[in-house]
Design a protein around this motif. Structure first.
Motif, PDB file in Angstrom:
ATOM      1  N   VAL A 187       0.806  -1.125  -0.044  1.00 13.55           N
ATOM      2  CA  VAL A 187       0.166   0.072   0.000  1.00 13.55           C
ATOM      3  C   VAL A 187       0.704   1.080   0.061  1.00 13.55           C
ATOM      4  O   VAL A 187       0.609   2.064  -0.615  1.00 13.55           O
ATOM      5  CB  VAL A 187      -0.951  -0.006   1.188  1.00 13.55           C
ATOM      6  CG1 VAL A 187      -1.589   1.263   1.456  1.00 13.55           C
ATOM      7  CG2 VAL A 187      -2.009  -1.061   1.070  1.00 13.55           C
ATOM      8  N   ARG A 188       1.866   1.158   0.745  1.00 13.68           N
ATOM      9  CA  ARG A 188       2.802   2.510   0.899  1.00 13.68           C
ATOM     10  C   ARG A 188       3.582   2.687  -0.572  1.00 13.68           C
ATOM     11  O   ARG A 188       3.630   3.761  -1.033  1.00 13.68           O
ATOM     12  CB  ARG A 188       3.753   2.202   2.088  1.00 13.68           C
ATOM     13  CG  ARG A 188       3.229   2.413   3.352  1.00 13.68           C
ATOM     14  CD  ARG A 188       4.200   1.888   4.446  1.00 13.68           C
ATOM     15  NE  ARG A 188       3.592   1.721   5.765  1.00 13.68           N
ATOM     16  CZ  ARG A 188       4.042   1.139   6.733  1.00 13.68           C
ATOM     17  NH1 ARG A 188       5.050   0.396   6.565  1.00 13.68           N
ATOM     18  NH2 ARG A 188       3.426   1.061   7.907  1.00 13.68           N
ATOM     19  N   PHE A 189       3.961   1.386  -1.103  1.00 14.53           N
ATOM     20  CA  PHE A 189       4.529   1.438  -2.441  1.00 14.53           C
ATOM     21  C   PHE A 189       3.823   2.083  -3.511  1.00 14.53           C
ATOM     22  O   PHE A 189       4.296   3.081  -4.297  1.00 14.53           O
ATOM     23  CB  PHE A 189       5.055   0.071  -2.821  1.00 14.53           C
ATOM     24  CG  PHE A 189       5.875  -0.160  -3.981  1.00 14.53           C
ATOM     25  CD1 PHE A 189       6.975   0.270  -4.183  1.00 14.53           C
ATOM     26  CD2 PHE A 189       4.878  -0.659  -5.223  1.00 14.53           C
ATOM     27  CE1 PHE A 189       7.689   0.000  -5.641  1.00 14.53           C
ATOM     28  CE2 PHE A 189       5.493  -0.568  -6.312  1.00 14.53           C
ATOM     29  CZ  PHE A 189       6.797  -0.408  -6.720  1.00 14.53           C
ATOM     30  N   ALA A 190       2.668   1.494  -3.459  1.00 12.17           N
ATOM     31  CA  ALA A 190       1.648   2.158  -4.521  1.00 12.17           C
ATOM     32  C   ALA A 190       1.207   3.539  -4.622  1.00 12.17           C
ATOM     33  O   ALA A 190       1.000   4.146  -5.309  1.00 12.17           O
ATOM     34  CB  ALA A 190       0.262   0.902  -4.672  1.00 12.17           C
ATOM     35  N   HIS A 191       0.996   3.640  -3.199  1.00  9.00           N
ATOM     36  CA  HIS A 191       0.573   5.255  -2.830  1.00  9.00           C
ATOM     37  C   HIS A 191       1.708   6.056  -3.240  1.00  9.00           C
ATOM     38  O   HIS A 191       1.450   7.165  -3.914  1.00  9.00           O
ATOM     39  CB  HIS A 191       0.186   5.062  -1.141  1.00  9.00           C
ATOM     40  CG  HIS A 191      -0.823   6.377  -0.913  1.00  9.00           C
ATOM     41  ND1 HIS A 191      -1.337   6.444   0.147  1.00  9.00           N
ATOM     42  CD2 HIS A 191      -1.058   7.228  -1.683  1.00  9.00           C
ATOM     43  CE1 HIS A 191      -2.099   7.428   0.223  1.00  9.00           C
ATOM     44  NE2 HIS A 191      -2.040   8.148  -0.927  1.00  9.00           N
ATOM     45  N   GLY A 192       2.867   5.692  -3.008  1.00 11.24           N
ATOM     46  CA  GLY A 192       4.196   6.591  -3.417  1.00 11.24           C
ATOM     47  C   GLY A 192       4.272   6.930  -4.842  1.00 11.24           C
ATOM     48  O   GLY A 192       4.498   7.885  -5.317  1.00 11.24           O
ATOM     49  N   LEU A 193       3.778   5.922  -5.658  1.00  5.55           N
ATOM     50  CA  LEU A 193       3.881   5.963  -7.157  1.00  5.55           C
ATOM     51  C   LEU A 193       2.639   6.269  -7.780  1.00  5.55           C
ATOM     52  O   LEU A 193       2.577   6.373  -8.975  1.00  5.55           O
ATOM     53  CB  LEU A 193       4.555   4.428  -7.625  1.00  5.55           C
ATOM     54  CG  LEU A 193       5.703   4.048  -7.375  1.00  5.55           C
ATOM     55  CD1 LEU A 193       6.119   2.839  -8.024  1.00  5.55           C
ATOM     56  CD2 LEU A 193       6.912   5.000  -7.766  1.00  5.55           C
ATOM     57  N   GLY A 194       1.545   6.473  -6.976  1.00  3.73           N
ATOM     58  CA  GLY A 194       0.425   6.750  -7.706  1.00  3.73           C
ATOM     59  C   GLY A 194      -0.242   5.575  -8.412  1.00  3.73           C
ATOM     60  O   GLY A 194      -1.138   6.095  -9.382  1.00  3.73           O
ATOM     61  N   LEU A 195      -0.031   4.413  -7.956  1.00  7.77           N
ATOM     62  CA  LEU A 195      -0.491   3.105  -8.719  1.00  7.77           C
ATOM     63  C   LEU A 195      -2.156   2.998  -8.305  1.00  7.77           C
ATOM     64  O   LEU A 195      -2.094   3.078  -7.030  1.00  7.77           O
ATOM     65  CB  LEU A 195       0.142   2.213  -8.636  1.00  7.77           C
ATOM     66  CG  LEU A 195       1.727   1.981  -9.276  1.00  7.77           C
ATOM     67  CD1 LEU A 195       2.390   0.655  -8.683  1.00  7.77           C
ATOM     68  CD2 LEU A 195       1.324   1.956 -10.606  1.00  7.77           C
TER      69      LEU A 195
END
Length: 478
Positions: A56-64
């Motif tokens: 979730v943190r990864f996707a949020h950071g990349l706007g995925l």
């Protein structure tokens, strides 16, 4: 394999990250509805809660965009997304039963077959769906209609607590004692508020049940349906049975000449004393000429998987519609009879599910599931194998729904709705929508979790367009 883009995620998770160059990619991106053909950037097969926090943190950071997949049965295909990240929980299917407390802790990838297998060992159960391969997570978060609803309420009514990863990557538990507003919203508000990684359910004594399947000529649907309506209203809540229209299935107790022809059907179970079961089914055997029937005691889990070979088949083309009815009126039944000859295939199901009894004893504002003053939830689940028949069969589902909707409430059951039903979202939640929008604004103010029947955050509700994956085949209903 893989790209540098997802290497950072691979370093943070134990689960497998699958990209388009992986031999497993096509299998990993598939959902049950064969009409849905989306290509996520990656699929993460979740290994543990820590993977969800990182993803979730990864996707949020990349706007995925993020899609959440439990059982994968979502008719609109909300378990996948073009260009985004899919969190696939299919490997997280554990069920831990506490027989003394009569509770079960269930992981997010468990199916109702998993759940029932585990709880039946202790003579216990809770309200679930009618297809064993349906995911516990999706069904519960959308409300959860099933055979035990009249006696024990919806699946969400039996939820005690839920562990949730929020849009900011934090972890919380929601219950009547913690994050109470979130717990209220999860019970019917679907996946709008976070990633539920485990559920705690209340269980009830259910072991052997007396199962009934009774078939009539579809042309007698008004007569048989009216008798069913009166019979069910008089039956104790231990009787849970739906009425519907099908193509005659290839079962030995239905004459072969009726296989593939339009039939009306009553199906369900008596959960009281098993020996008393035949007497409770007898009025429906007498209600109209019976084409075939099967009445027998069996373990509850056996009923839950009985229709998997017809309605739980992965890869079928699928398009669904749903409503709520205050009563199963003769007018509504006449609509069913009129459209029965067009049922797309033996895999299709048109059921009228009863949601009276215990469901109605919960106040409309007590959970997000608002429709507590209706008696039936009709589902038109069109499913067929040949994509060449999509246009014809989608038109049949829409026409049937349009005709039935004349006798229905404004809203419908979100678990049976398709991607082009987003315009109904406020009606689906009635007076609860404004509160849901406020809870959304608190826990997901950027609408990060929007691959669903989307509830928009309060601050954006006036101006924001719906952000959902569009249907792959259906055009907007005229």
């Amino acid at each position: 394999m893989g790209t540098e883009r997802f290497d950072a995620l691979r370093e943070q998770v134990r689960g497998q990250v699958i990209e388009s160059d992986d031999p497993e990619y096509d299998a990993a991106r598939a959902v049950y509805n064969g009409m849905v053909d989306r290509h996520p950037a990656a699929v993460l097969r979740v290994s543990q809660v820590a993977d969800v926090l990182a993803a979730v943190r990864f996707a949020h950071g990349l706007g995925l965009d993020v899609a959440l997949r439990g059982g994968g049965h979502s008719a609109p295909g909300f378990g996948t997304v073009d260009g985004g990240l899919v969190l696939d929980f299919s490997a997280r299917r554990g069920v831990r039963v506490d027989p003394a407390a009569r509770t079960a802790r269930v992981e997010a990838g468990a199916t109702w077959a998993d759940f029932n297998h585990a709880t039946h060992a202790f003579g216990l159960a809770s309200t679930g769906g009618i297809i064993g391969s349906t995911g516990v997570a999706g069904l519960t978060l959308g409300g959860g209609i099933g055979y035990l609803a009249r006696k024990y309420g919806l699946a969400c009514d039996n939820l005690i607590s839920a562990d949730v990863v929020l849009a900011d990557g934090s972890f919380v538990t929601a219950s009547e004692a913690q994050n109470v507003d979130l717990f209220w919203a999860l019970r019917g508000g679907s996946g709008n508020f976070g990633v539920v990684t485990s559920f705690e359910f209340r269980l009830h004594p259910v072991d052997m049940v007396h199962v009934g399947l009774i078939f009539y000529d579809a042309e007698l649907g008004v007569e048989a349906g009216a008798a069913y309506r009166e019979w069910l209203a008089a039956e104790p809540e231990e009787m849970g049975a739906f009425f519907g229209f099908h193509q005659g299935p290839p079962v030995p107790f239905l004459p072969e000449e009726w296989h593939g022809r339009p039939v009306a059907v009553i199906g369900g179970m008596w959960t009281g004393d098993v020996d008393a079961g035949p007497a409770h089914w007898q009025p429906m055997l007498d209600a109209a000429p019976v084409l075939g029937s099967m009445l027998a005691p069996m373990p509850y889990p056996a009923l839950n998987i009985m229709f998997d070979g017809l309605n739980g088949v992965p890869g079928l083309q699928g398009y669904w519609k749903a409503d709520f009815l205050r009563t199963l009126s003769d007018d509504a039944l006449r609509v069913g009879v009129e459209f029965a000859p067009g049922i797309p295939s033996v895999h299709s199901a048109n059921h009228f599910y009863p949601i009276d009894g215990a469901v109605q004893r919960v106040a409309p504002e007590a959970t997000a599931f608002a429709y507590r003053n209706v008696a039936f939830a009709p589902a038109i689940a069109g499913q067929w194998p040949d994509a060449a028949e999509n246009e014809k069969n989608i038109a049949w589902v829409r026409s049937y729904w349009s005709a039935l909707h004349d006798y229905a409430e404004p809203g419908g059951y979100i678990n049976f709705q398709d991607a082009d039903d987003q315009s109904r979202i406020e009606d689906n939640y009635a007076a609860n929508y404004a509160r849901l929008s406020q809870v959304k604004a608190k826990y997901d103010p950027e609408n990060f979790f929007h691959i669903n029947q989307n509830i928009k955050p309060a601050a954006a509700a006036v101006t924001a367009d719906a952000v959902v994956a569009p249907p792959t085949e259906p055009a907007p209903r005229p």
